[in-house]
Design a protein around this motif. Structure first.
Motif, PDB file in Angstrom:
ATOM      1  N   PRO A   1      28.659  57.328  42.916  1.00 47.69           N
ATOM      2  CA  PRO A   1      27.183  56.673  43.424  1.00 47.69           C
ATOM      3  C   PRO A   1      26.536  55.868  42.501  1.00 47.69           C
ATOM      4  O   PRO A   1      26.251  56.738  41.560  1.00 47.69           O
ATOM      5  CB  PRO A   1      26.076  57.656  44.270  1.00 47.69           C
TER       6      PRO A   1
ATOM      7  N   ALA B   1      23.093  53.228  41.975  1.00 50.30           N
ATOM      8  CA  ALA B   1      22.386  52.397  42.575  1.00 50.30           C
ATOM      9  C   ALA B   1      22.170  50.950  42.570  1.00 50.30           C
ATOM     10  O   ALA B   1      22.994  50.786  41.306  1.00 50.30           O
ATOM     11  CB  ALA B   1      20.407  53.193  42.073  1.00 50.30           C
TER      12      ALA B   1
ATOM     13  N   SER C   1      25.063  54.999  47.368  1.00 51.53           N
ATOM     14  CA  SER C   1      24.450  55.665  46.599  1.00 51.53           C
ATOM     15  C   SER C   1      22.558  55.506  47.853  1.00 51.53           C
ATOM     16  O   SER C   1      22.562  54.495  48.455  1.00 51.53           O
ATOM     17  CB  SER C   1      23.134  54.845  45.387  1.00 51.53           C
TER      18      SER C   1
ATOM     19  N   TYR D   1      19.562  62.076  47.615  1.00 59.31           N
ATOM     20  CA  TYR D   1      18.509  62.967  46.807  1.00 59.31           C
ATOM     21  C   TYR D   1      17.841  63.670  47.732  1.00 59.31           C
ATOM     22  O   TYR D   1      17.213  63.117  48.493  1.00 59.31           O
ATOM     23  CB  TYR D   1      18.075  61.780  45.774  1.00 59.31           C
TER      24      TYR D   1
ATOM     25  N   THR E   1      22.755  65.149  44.821  1.00 59.13           N
ATOM     26  CA  THR E   1      22.747  65.132  43.252  1.00 59.13           C
ATOM     27  C   THR E   1      21.590  66.199  42.722  1.00 59.13           C
ATOM     28  O   THR E   1      20.359  66.301  43.266  1.00 59.13           O
ATOM     29  CB  THR E   1      21.674  63.418  42.947  1.00 59.13           C
TER      30      THR E   1
ATOM     31  N   LYS F   1      27.163  67.577  42.885  1.00 61.03           N
ATOM     32  CA  LYS F   1      26.918  66.648  42.486  1.00 61.03           C
ATOM     33  C   LYS F   1      26.183  67.245  40.319  1.00 61.03           C
ATOM     34  O   LYS F   1      24.577  66.941  40.929  1.00 61.03           O
ATOM     35  CB  LYS F   1      27.080  65.326  42.327  1.00 61.03           C
TER      36      LYS F   1
ATOM     37  N   SER G   1      29.801  66.712  36.444  1.00 58.86           N
ATOM     38  CA  SER G   1      29.573  65.952  36.135  1.00 58.86           C
ATOM     39  C   SER G   1      28.015  65.766  35.047  1.00 58.86           C
ATOM     40  O   SER G   1      26.949  66.283  35.331  1.00 58.86           O
ATOM     41  CB  SER G   1      28.209  64.562  37.308  1.00 58.86           C
TER      42      SER G   1
ATOM     43  N   HIS H   1      25.296  62.749  34.908  1.00 58.76           N
ATOM     44  CA  HIS H   1      25.065  62.130  35.334  1.00 58.76           C
ATOM     45  C   HIS H   1      25.322  60.154  34.712  1.00 58.76           C
ATOM     46  O   HIS H   1      24.515  59.330  34.632  1.00 58.76           O
ATOM     47  CB  HIS H   1      23.529  61.481  35.408  1.00 58.76           C
TER      48      HIS H   1
ATOM     49  N   ASP I   1      33.089  63.193  36.936  1.00 62.56           N
ATOM     50  CA  ASP I   1      32.916  61.785  36.427  1.00 62.56           C
ATOM     51  C   ASP I   1      32.254  61.967  35.084  1.00 62.56           C
ATOM     52  O   ASP I   1      31.785  62.980  34.486  1.00 62.56           O
ATOM     53  CB  ASP I   1      31.986  60.734  37.689  1.00 62.56           C
TER      54      ASP I   1
ATOM     55  N   GLY J   1      33.062  58.880  32.030  1.00 62.53           N
ATOM     56  CA  GLY J   1      33.981  58.336  30.675  1.00 62.53           C
ATOM     57  C   GLY J   1      35.226  58.263  31.655  1.00 62.53           C
ATOM     58  O   GLY J   1      36.010  57.868  30.002  1.00 62.53           O
TER      59      GLY J   1
ATOM     60  N   ARG K   1      38.088  55.469  31.483  1.00 62.99           N
ATOM     61  CA  ARG K   1      38.068  54.124  31.647  1.00 62.99           C
ATOM     62  C   ARG K   1      39.298  53.554  31.872  1.00 62.99           C
ATOM     63  O   ARG K   1      39.703  52.873  31.732  1.00 62.99           O
ATOM     64  CB  ARG K   1      37.551  54.035  30.102  1.00 62.99           C
TER      65      ARG K   1
ATOM     66  N   GLY L   1      32.480  55.830  37.793  1.00 63.94           N
ATOM     67  CA  GLY L   1      30.453  55.093  37.917  1.00 63.94           C
ATOM     68  C   GLY L   1      30.948  53.253  37.370  1.00 63.94           C
ATOM     69  O   GLY L   1      30.535  52.979  37.716  1.00 63.94           O
ATOM     70  N   ARG L   2      30.359  53.495  36.108  1.00 68.46           N
ATOM     71  CA  ARG L   2      30.535  51.706  35.306  1.00 68.46           C
ATOM     72  C   ARG L   2      31.258  51.011  35.348  1.00 68.46           C
ATOM     73  O   ARG L   2      30.984  49.727  35.673  1.00 68.46           O
ATOM     74  CB  ARG L   2      30.039  51.483  34.207  1.00 68.46           C
TER      75      ARG L   2
END
Ligand SMILES: Cc1cc2nc3c(=O)[nH]c(=O)nc-3n(C[C@H](O)[C@H](O)[C@H](O)COP(=O)(O)O)c2cc1C
Ligand SMILES: O=C(O)C(=O)c1ccccc1
Length: 343
Positions: free
Chosen positions: A75, A77, A104, A126, A152, A216, A238, A240, A271, A273, A275, A294-295
């Motif tokens: 998730p 935002a 999210s 949340y 979360t 999470k 995680s 975050h 989660d 890192g 890649r 995520g990213r």
């Protein structure tokens, strides 16, 4: 270079620098942010040979969802900062990759619109001090078709995001709101991060919904045991993405302790890192049932909308399949911790 890494480099060029820093950044000195990736870079593989593993098979069932690969979208935002179609474009890309998306609660598109895409969805929740509001959000997510709740747990306060503080980035641009934070009068509520939350609140949620509940943000083995003891259906290791407690241990370093504590009773996800497909393989070998990303998804979204998301997830799966064969395994479930060494 993996596509996920290359996408980050290229996304910097297409995004507003303040928005790039919001998406990329972490808390404090960004030690934990850096360490999530560094922890993967410290590991090496000890492959097995001549095992006749044959063609790789990444297909995975997770809490009833059938996935093309054990890679789930974490998730995150505000997807409309990365692409005008926001979470809808993400969902189209995830669906094309045969994946599962966690939406999210802070999404910039209503859950009903995202669900219309037909992608398997979890909802990133949340817990709010107003339980009536939380229950209404949960009911809305369930009615829309979300198949699990991801609570979360690592955000009793907002993270001190160093880059956002430097830029003075605090709020969404005009015209974007958190569409799933609307109350019965369709007014948008502000998110409350709540330092009074306890496992009793997880027990309350567990009793309120029939949906599977994942927690999470677990790093400590004792919390993993508490999670299982409170009837949760999954634990997500995680920090975050290094955006909450700077100095927290990397997720890969925390994983074995949590896997040990959970002892196979519920799925364990990780989660932070991840890649490349090799990163995913390392986490799976050390006991994760799936990884979340995520990213990298946000970079794919920024660069190419749905097609970009699909490409990032597709490449992660291809790399994972390739690495699986090279270590002598056919399925993720064949991976064992002895395949990973820290030289
Ligand atoms: C821009 C951004 C927004 C995020 N929003 C949320 C959120 O709304 N809820 C949540 O539980 N985690 C959120 N996270 C954390 C991610 O779910 C995930 O834990 C983290 O990004 C994983 O690390 P990775 O980005 O290195 O893959 C967010 C992370 C980023 C980068
Ligand atoms: O930035 C984050 O990591 C995050 O979780 C969040 C939460 C609320 C609003 C915006 C982002």
């Amino acid at each position: 270079m993996s596509r996920a890494r290359e996408a980050e480099r290229r996304a910097r060029d297409v995004l507003d620098p303040v928005h790039f820093d919001f998406l990329a950044g972490g808390a404090g000195a960004e030690r934990t942010l850096a360490d999530n990736e560094a922890a993967f870079a410290r590991r090496r593989l000890l492959p097995r040979v001549l095992r006749g593993a044959g063609a790789p098979d990444l297909s995975t069932t997770l809490l009833g969802a059938e996935l093309a690969a054990p890679v789930v979208v974490a998730p995150t935002a505000f997807h409309r900062l990365a692409h005008p179609d926001g979470e809808v474009a993400t969902a189209v890309g995830v669906a094309a990759a045969g994946g599962l998306m966690t939406l999210s609660m802070m999404a910039t598109v209503a859950v009903e619109h995202v669900a219309d895409v037909g992608v398997p969805l979890w909802f990133g929740l949340y817990l709010q001090p107003d339980r009536g509001f939380t229950a209404a959000v949960v009911a809305r997510a369930q009615d829309a078709g979300c198949r699990a709740l991801v609570v979360t747990a690592d955000s009793p306060v907002r993270g001190r995001h160093t880059r956002d503080l430097a830029h003075g980035f605090r709020a969404l641009p005009e015209g974007m709101v958190c569409e799933n934070m609307r109350d019965a009068d369709w007014r948008v509520r502000d998110l409350v991060v709540d330092a009074d939350l306890t496992w009793d609140d997880v027990a309350w949620l567990r009793a309120t919904t029939s949906l599977p509940v994942l927690v999470k943000g677990v790093l400590h083995p004792a919390d993993a045991r508490l999670a299982v003891g409170h009837g949760v259906d999954g634990v997500i290791v995680s920090n975050h993405g290094g955006r909450q407690l700077d100095g927290a241990v990397s997720t890969l370093d925390a994983l074995p302790g949590v896997v040990d504590a959970v002892a196979g009773r519920v799925p364990v996800l990780l989660d932070g890192g991840v890649r490349s497909g090799t990163d995913a393989l390392v986490a799976l070998a050390l006991g994760a049932d799936a990884v979340m990303v995520g990213r990298p998804v946000l970079w794919g979204l920024a660069l190419g909308g749905a097609a970009g998301v699909r490409a990032v997830l597709g490449d992660l799966a291809d790399e994972l399949a390739h690495a699986l064969t090279l270590v002598g395994a056919r399925r993720p479930g064949d991976l064992t911790p002895d395949l990973v060494v820290t030289p």
